[in-house]
Design an enzyme around this catalytic site. Structure first.
Site, mmCIF file in Angstrom:
data_model
loop_
_atom_site.group_PDB
_atom_site.id
_atom_site.type_symbol
_atom_site.label_atom_id
_atom_site.label_comp_id
_atom_site.label_asym_id
_atom_site.label_seq_id
_atom_site.Cartn_x
_atom_site.Cartn_y
_atom_site.Cartn_z
ATOM 1 N N ASN A 100 0.756 -1.213 0.083
ATOM 2 C CA ASN A 100 -0.186 0.115 -0.219
ATOM 3 C C ASN A 100 0.666 1.248 0.034
ATOM 4 O OD1 ASN A 100 -2.126 -1.414 0.205
ATOM 5 N ND2 ASN A 100 -2.888 -1.205 2.309
ATOM 6 N N LYS A 152 13.504 -17.484 -30.500
ATOM 7 C CA LYS A 152 12.887 -16.492 -30.995
ATOM 8 C C LYS A 152 12.412 -16.937 -32.397
ATOM 9 C CE LYS A 152 14.304 -13.501 -27.686
ATOM 10 N NZ LYS A 152 13.286 -12.554 -26.917
ATOM 11 N N LYS A 154 9.664 -14.529 -30.615
ATOM 12 C CA LYS A 154 9.042 -14.277 -29.037
ATOM 13 C C LYS A 154 7.898 -15.161 -29.080
ATOM 14 C CE LYS A 154 9.989 -11.245 -26.305
ATOM 15 N NZ LYS A 154 9.949 -10.155 -25.162
ATOM 16 N N LYS A 178 16.040 -21.574 -23.392
ATOM 17 C CA LYS A 178 14.807 -21.229 -22.599
ATOM 18 C C LYS A 178 13.664 -20.702 -23.532
ATOM 19 C CE LYS A 178 14.359 -17.245 -20.609
ATOM 20 N NZ LYS A 178 13.671 -16.520 -21.456
ATOM 21 N N ASP A 180 10.831 -18.276 -24.113
ATOM 22 C CA ASP A 180 10.850 -16.842 -23.912
ATOM 23 C C ASP A 180 9.851 -16.755 -23.036
ATOM 24 O OD1 ASP A 180 11.372 -13.959 -26.394
ATOM 25 O OD2 ASP A 180 11.724 -14.318 -24.387
ATOM 26 N N GLU A 181 9.640 -15.530 -22.182
ATOM 27 C CA GLU A 181 8.643 -15.281 -21.186
ATOM 28 C C GLU A 181 7.355 -15.463 -21.386
ATOM 29 O OE1 GLU A 181 10.745 -12.973 -22.272
ATOM 30 O OE2 GLU A 181 9.490 -11.348 -22.670
ATOM 31 N N HIS A 272 11.898 -15.491 -14.320
ATOM 32 C CA HIS A 272 11.974 -14.391 -15.299
ATOM 33 C C HIS A 272 11.345 -13.075 -14.804
ATOM 34 C CE1 HIS A 272 11.688 -11.792 -18.932
ATOM 35 N NE2 HIS A 272 12.430 -12.732 -19.311
ATOM 36 N N ARG A 273 11.999 -11.926 -14.967
ATOM 37 C CA ARG A 273 11.542 -10.955 -14.343
ATOM 38 C C ARG A 273 10.609 -10.020 -14.978
ATOM 39 N NH1 ARG A 273 16.802 -7.147 -13.509
ATOM 40 N NH2 ARG A 273 17.316 -6.738 -15.627
ATOM 41 N N SER A 354 21.224 -11.417 -20.071
ATOM 42 C CA SER A 354 20.478 -11.768 -21.336
ATOM 43 C C SER A 354 20.305 -10.487 -22.374
ATOM 44 C CB SER A 354 18.842 -12.490 -21.132
ATOM 45 O OG SER A 354 18.282 -12.756 -22.006
HETATM 46 C C1 CAP Z 1 16.080 -11.209 -24.193
HETATM 47 C C2 CAP Z 1 14.654 -11.598 -23.918
HETATM 48 C C3 CAP Z 1 14.720 -11.639 -22.188
HETATM 49 C C4 CAP Z 1 15.181 -10.428 -21.733
HETATM 50 C C5 CAP Z 1 14.516 -10.018 -20.365
HETATM 51 C C6 CAP Z 1 13.695 -10.622 -24.304
HETATM 52 O O1 CAP Z 1 15.919 -11.393 -25.529
HETATM 53 O O2 CAP Z 1 14.383 -12.830 -24.188
HETATM 54 O O3 CAP Z 1 13.299 -11.677 -21.683
HETATM 55 O O4 CAP Z 1 16.400 -10.337 -21.497
HETATM 56 O O5 CAP Z 1 15.448 -8.846 -19.727
HETATM 57 O O6 CAP Z 1 12.453 -11.315 -24.505
HETATM 58 O O7 CAP Z 1 13.768 -9.610 -24.760
HETATM 59 P P1 CAP Z 1 17.307 -10.848 -26.637
HETATM 60 P P2 CAP Z 1 16.312 -9.132 -18.309
HETATM 61 O O8 CAP Z 1 18.536 -11.695 -26.115
HETATM 62 O O9 CAP Z 1 16.959 -11.198 -27.990
HETATM 63 O O10 CAP Z 1 17.409 -9.222 -26.197
HETATM 64 O O11 CAP Z 1 17.104 -10.375 -18.819
HETATM 65 O O12 CAP Z 1 16.817 -7.840 -18.379
HETATM 66 O O13 CAP Z 1 15.350 -9.332 -17.464
HETATM 67 MG MG MG Z 2 12.396 -12.840 -23.244
#
Ligand code: CAP
Ligand code: MG
Length: 432
Positions: A100, A152, A154, A178, A180-181, A272-273, A354
């Protein structure tokens, strides 16, 4: 001012009973910083904007403003950690100290800069069960970073295309792939089918290269049953040690991270953040630092967390900030200008470098971070290579070999064509 939340003579804040915090705090115009700090301490522990604490016991749980630096707009607060949900719950802590208070009207800026956990408190939190040592042992990779990529584009690949990219990277010499997020279960790329094909791709690449490989699968989901279904399918299909569980720790949430850590204690939990920038960017007046995020990811049991590229890649994040975030996550002890944190043996959460890296940037990152105990995952830095994914992977391996031999990539590229092409392609200044 709520005086019962101020104690500038607090006896030994490091006594072991308090979680300590330091905030950059700028109150709205006309409000005194100590006054605002007392309101923040109230709202983030026992109180509200009016007095509501009416027993001695409750008052004993008040957060205490115990130090202030008006010139730098810094305030230190001590939280009796008895107030936190028992059973090692990290989201509960953040609900107090990063909840809060970020919405309070009397606050113009409020950034949680660093935190300090006493040994007595650390004992109650999971911490990582696996980390870099287990990855090194499985891959038989030592004295160099773990070389990884992200699938990729993405999003937009079909399962066979997805798995082919993974195969090409592994066959090209890469260690670690990995998701991708946001990659999860899309109609054009069904989750379980993709797992099956990744396994086949991994087997093929391992047979061809004679090296073990790892894939970090995104198990972030709408609910825990789905997360469990995905995780259990991966466990069934993949060899033990050959997979990690990637959790989008902020968008899927801390409970997802801790559930994964507790349900599958032998699996590397990859934090992943995505979304962190809304809180951590240096120009954001309200939020927390990447170092704070790293410390809580480690407490929650993440085995690895993205910690930025210290100004070398594409994401914002100062060199100091990203190096601290990496060290806070992984080292046995870490010192900031505010606290010296001893993790008392809690395993490290390895940093993952990354965003925007490519083979030409590897040695610069190693030099900046000062060691090779990290995982790097390069997406565009591998797949955009003129020879495609396999060539990009080989260029990354060659860039690492050049670093290991202490020679420049330019020199090493003289008889390594994939690296030479990488220099030609990534070395070009990006057109604005
Ligand atoms: C990097 C990445 C990661 C970022 C996250 C993207 O891709 O997969 O998610 O690195 O940032 O989606 O951008 P690239 P951080 O290698 O093509 O840039 O690692 O700072 O959390
Ligand atoms: Mg990513």
């Amino acid at each position: 001012m709520q005086k019962e939340y101020i104690n500038l003579n607090l006896k030994n804040p490091y006594s072991g009973g308090y979680l300590l915090t330091v905030f950059h705090l700028v109150p709205e115009k006309g409000i005194d910083i100590l006054d605002a700090a007392s309101e923040v301490a109230a709202e983030s522990s026992t109180g509200s904007n009016v007095r509501v604490v009416d027993t001695k016991f409750a008052a004993g749980l008040n957060a205490q403003v115990y130090k202030i630096d008006k010139k730098r707009s810094l305030v230190w607060m001590a939280f009796p950690w008895r107030i936190f949900d028992r059973g090692g719950n990290v989201q509960n802590i953040l609900t107090y100290i990063a909840g809060n208070i970020f919405g309070m009207a009397e606050i113009k800026a409020l950034k949680l800069l660093d935190v300090w956990f006493p040994k007595e408190m650390l004992k109650n939190y999971d911490g990582p069960s696996t980390s870099l040592p287990e990855v090194r042992k499985y891959l038989k990779v030592y004295n160099r970073p773990i070389l990884g990529t992200i699938i990729k584009p993405k999003i937009g690949l079909k399962p066979h295309e997805f798995a082919e990219k993974a195969y090409q990277f592994w066959a090209g010499g890469g260690d670690f792939v990995k998701h991708d997020e946001p990659q999860a279960d899309q109609d054009f790329c069904p989750y379980f089918k993709t797992v099956d094909l990744i396994r086949e791709a991994m087997d093929r690449a391992e047979d061809e290269t004679g090296r073990t490989k790892i894939h970090s699968f995104n198990i972030s989901s709408a609910d825990f049953d789905t997360m469990k279904r995905r995780a259990e399918y991966i466990i069934k299909k993949m060899k033990p040690g050959s997979f990690c569980f990637l959790v989008d720790g902020i968008t899927a949430g801390w409970t997802a991270v801790q559930t994964a850590r507790r349900l599958w204690p032998n699996v590397f939990i990859h934090f992943h953040r995505a979304m962190h920038g809304a809180f951590t960017r240096a120009e954001n007046p309200i939020g927390f630092t990447a170092g704070v995020l790293s410390k809580f990811a480690r407490l929650a049991g993440a085995s690895g967390i993205h910690t930025g590229t210290a100004g070398i890649g594409k994401m914002a994040g100062t060199k100091e900030e990203d190096i601290f975030a990496a060290y806070a996550a992984y080292q046995p002890k870490v010192k900031s200008e505010f606290f010296e944190q001893d993790w008392y043996g809690m395993k490290g959460c390895v940093s993952i470098a990354s965003g925007g890296l490519n083979p030409l940037k590897l040695s610069a990152y190693i030099k900046t971070i000062g060691h090779t105990d990290f995982i790097t995952t390069m997406g565009g830095g591998v797949h955009a290579h003129p020879m495609g994914t396999r060539g990009g992977a080989t260029a990354l391996v060659q860039a690492c070999e050049a670093w290991q031999k202490g020679v420049s990539v330019e020199k090493y590229a003289k008889d390594h064509k994939e690296l030479a092409l990488a220099i030609e392609f990534y070395g070009k200044k990006k057109k604005k």
